[in-house]
Design a protein around this motif. Structure first.
Motif, PDB file in Angstrom:
ATOM      1  N   ASN A  13     -21.426  76.240 -78.703  1.00 26.22           N
ATOM      2  CA  ASN A  13     -20.973  77.227 -78.110  1.00 26.22           C
ATOM      3  C   ASN A  13     -22.788  78.103 -79.019  1.00 26.22           C
ATOM      4  N   SER A  16     -28.023  75.869 -75.439  1.00 27.42           N
ATOM      5  CA  SER A  16     -29.336  75.561 -74.122  1.00 27.42           C
ATOM      6  C   SER A  16     -30.013  76.830 -73.949  1.00 27.42           C
ATOM      7  N   SER A  17     -29.627  77.989 -74.273  1.00 24.92           N
ATOM      8  CA  SER A  17     -29.997  79.088 -74.158  1.00 24.92           C
ATOM      9  C   SER A  17     -31.867  79.726 -74.019  1.00 24.92           C
ATOM     10  N   ALA A  27     -25.803  76.598 -68.831  1.00 28.38           N
ATOM     11  CA  ALA A  27     -25.351  77.474 -70.571  1.00 28.38           C
ATOM     12  C   ALA A  27     -24.351  78.209 -69.998  1.00 28.38           C
ATOM     13  N   GLU A  28     -23.496  77.590 -70.925  1.00 24.75           N
ATOM     14  CA  GLU A  28     -22.165  78.871 -70.722  1.00 24.75           C
ATOM     15  C   GLU A  28     -21.541  79.112 -71.883  1.00 24.75           C
ATOM     16  N   ARG A  82     -18.586  78.805 -72.940  1.00 29.86           N
ATOM     17  CA  ARG A  82     -17.428  77.663 -73.604  1.00 29.86           C
ATOM     18  C   ARG A  82     -17.761  76.796 -74.877  1.00 29.86           C
ATOM     19  N   VAL A  85     -20.351  72.436 -73.390  1.00 30.53           N
ATOM     20  CA  VAL A  85     -20.645  72.196 -72.265  1.00 30.53           C
ATOM     21  C   VAL A  85     -22.391  71.177 -72.553  1.00 30.53           C
ATOM     22  N   GLY A  87     -23.075  70.351 -78.414  1.00 25.74           N
ATOM     23  CA  GLY A  87     -22.567  70.937 -80.193  1.00 25.74           C
ATOM     24  C   GLY A  87     -21.773  69.971 -80.821  1.00 25.74           C
TER      25      GLY A  87
HETATM   26  N1  LIG Z   1     -25.271  88.300 -75.914  1.00 21.15           N
HETATM   27  C1  LIG Z   1     -25.652  87.337 -76.263  1.00 21.15           C
HETATM   28  N2  LIG Z   1     -24.475  85.463 -75.356  1.00 21.15           N
HETATM   29  C2  LIG Z   1     -25.389  84.393 -75.834  1.00 21.15           C
HETATM   30  C3  LIG Z   1     -27.412  84.367 -76.660  1.00 21.15           C
HETATM   31  N3  LIG Z   1     -27.142  83.102 -76.609  1.00 21.15           N
HETATM   32  C4  LIG Z   1     -26.571  82.810 -76.282  1.00 21.15           C
HETATM   33  N4  LIG Z   1     -25.452  83.269 -75.090  1.00 21.15           N
HETATM   34  C5  LIG Z   1     -24.521  82.805 -74.689  1.00 21.15           C
HETATM   35  O1  LIG Z   1     -23.766  82.195 -75.087  1.00 21.15           O
HETATM   36  C6  LIG Z   1     -23.133  81.372 -74.160  1.00 21.15           C
HETATM   37  C7  LIG Z   1     -23.845  80.397 -74.901  1.00 21.15           C
HETATM   38  O2  LIG Z   1     -24.683  79.380 -74.842  1.00 21.15           O
HETATM   39  P1  LIG Z   1     -25.188  77.814 -74.762  1.00 21.15           P
HETATM   40  O3  LIG Z   1     -26.765  78.313 -74.334  1.00 21.15           O
HETATM   41  O4  LIG Z   1     -24.648  77.059 -73.276  1.00 21.15           O
HETATM   42  O5  LIG Z   1     -24.773  77.131 -75.969  1.00 21.15           O
HETATM   43  P2  LIG Z   1     -24.967  75.500 -76.324  1.00 21.15           P
HETATM   44  O6  LIG Z   1     -24.988  75.785 -78.035  1.00 21.15           O
HETATM   45  O7  LIG Z   1     -25.640  74.718 -75.612  1.00 21.15           O
HETATM   46  O8  LIG Z   1     -23.029  75.079 -76.093  1.00 21.15           O
HETATM   47  P3  LIG Z   1     -22.937  73.597 -76.055  1.00 21.15           P
HETATM   48  O9  LIG Z   1     -23.971  72.902 -75.050  1.00 21.15           O
HETATM   49  O10 LIG Z   1     -21.427  73.537 -75.052  1.00 21.15           O
HETATM   50  O11 LIG Z   1     -22.871  73.012 -77.115  1.00 21.15           O
HETATM   51  C8  LIG Z   1     -23.648  81.424 -72.831  1.00 21.15           C
HETATM   52  O12 LIG Z   1     -22.501  82.534 -72.177  1.00 21.15           O
HETATM   53  C9  LIG Z   1     -25.132  82.209 -73.220  1.00 21.15           C
HETATM   54  O13 LIG Z   1     -25.694  83.432 -72.137  1.00 21.15           O
HETATM   55  C10 LIG Z   1     -27.311  85.319 -77.003  1.00 21.15           C
HETATM   56  O14 LIG Z   1     -28.229  85.522 -78.204  1.00 21.15           O
HETATM   57  N5  LIG Z   1     -26.788  86.864 -77.681  1.00 21.15           N
END
Ligand SMILES: Nc1nc2c(ncn2[C@@H]2O[C@H](COP(=O)(O)OP(=O)(O)OP(=O)(O)O)[C@@H](O)[C@H]2O)c(=O)[nH]1
Ligand SMILES: [Mg+2]
Length: 265
Positions: free
Chosen positions: A125, A129-130, A143-144, A146, A149, A169
């Protein structure tokens, strides 16, 4: 410590072991490693196993969720990284314009084969992915909000000269301190079923009042009453109130709060 929190400390499932192995294999294919860390937990949001991996390549640290962190604390962390000679950028990964600096930096990487390959690592998280979606300018990777994902390694092509590898992650096998534990739960790095949300919220509210000196951040009880999250008899519905509280925190409802400062890390 509460038993639920104890269990979460031990949370290092088989898929994370497998991911570490795959990352070790794929590192040979990549030129650069981006390690994504939530700007609110720069100290406990890292992972020494991923640090070791990233040290083998050019490394860029990206602080995500800059919009939710205290700007002064983020500035102090960026300064600390600069002093250590580490390359670090703070971004709001949902803001496509804010990522320009990082995009320029990646696009400028020259490799003998002409294409730069970038692996993005971090704890669950963290926003990995974002970052990919922001760089490819569309929702390419799931991207979610939690943990857990992304389940497999996947390549994304930004342009013919830049390819990104999204990865699942990986948490540390053992989160050593109770402080790091509730903080990682609070920012969503630990799956919800692995901890007691009410206890995490209580610890956070207590920390806000004592360490941060913020008397305006409500405790769960005050928050729940204000939102009418009550059961019959006027008692608060602890579990649901805590879940709503976690969501509110992660939407910035209590303001921009960084949970760790470089001076105390
Ligand atoms: N406010 C805010 N939310 C963010 C930012 N970056 C990511 N998010 C939110 O954080 C959540 C998790 O983001 P992901 O990109 O799925 O995280 P991840 O590291 O890929 O997570 P896993 O695949 O579960 O390991 C999503 O709901 C995004 O919209 C940011 O810079 N600001
Ligand atoms: Mg992901």
């Amino acid at each position: 410590m509460n038993e639920d929190l104890q269990r979460a400390v031990q949370w290092f499932p088989g898929h994370m072991v497998r991911t570490m192995r795959l990352l070790g294999e794929r590192i040979a294919l990549v030129d650069v490693v981006i390690d994504a860390i939530d700007a609110r937990v720069i100290a406990s949001g890292g992972n020494p196993m991923l640090d070791e991996l990233a040290a083998k390549r050019q490394r860029i640290t990206v602080f995500t969720r800059n919009d939710l962190a205290d700007p002064n604390v983020t500035a102090a962390w960026l300064e600390r990284f600069r002093e250590q000679g580490r390359s670090a950028y703070a971004i709001d990964a949902r803001d496509k314009r804010g990522i320009t600096l990082l995009a320029d930096l990646l696009n400028a990487i020259a490799t003998p084969r002409g294409t730069a390959r970038v692996m993005i690592v971090g704890i669950p998280n963290a926003g990995k992915s974002s970052i990919i979606n922001a760089l490819v300018k569309r929702t390419a990777a799931r991207a979610e909000n939690r943990a857990g994902v992304t389940r497999s390694l996947q390549w994304f092509r930004v342009n013919p000269k830049l390819e990104l590898l999204d990865t699942p992650g990986v948490l540390v096998p053992k989160i050593t301190t109770p402080q790091a534990q509730w903080k990682l739960a609070l920012v969503g790095a630990v799956p919800r079923e692995r901890y007691d949300p009410f206890e995490v919220c209580m610890r956070f509210a207590e920390w806000c009042a004592t360490t941060l000196g913020r008397s305006d951040v409500p405790d769960v009880e005050t928050f729940a009453r204000a939102r009418g999250l009550l059961r019959k008899g006027g008692h608060i519905d602890e579990h649901n109130a805590a879940l709503a509280y976690l969501t509110a925190f992660n939407e910035g409802t209590f303001g921009a709060i960084s949970l760790e400062h470089p001076l105390h890390a």
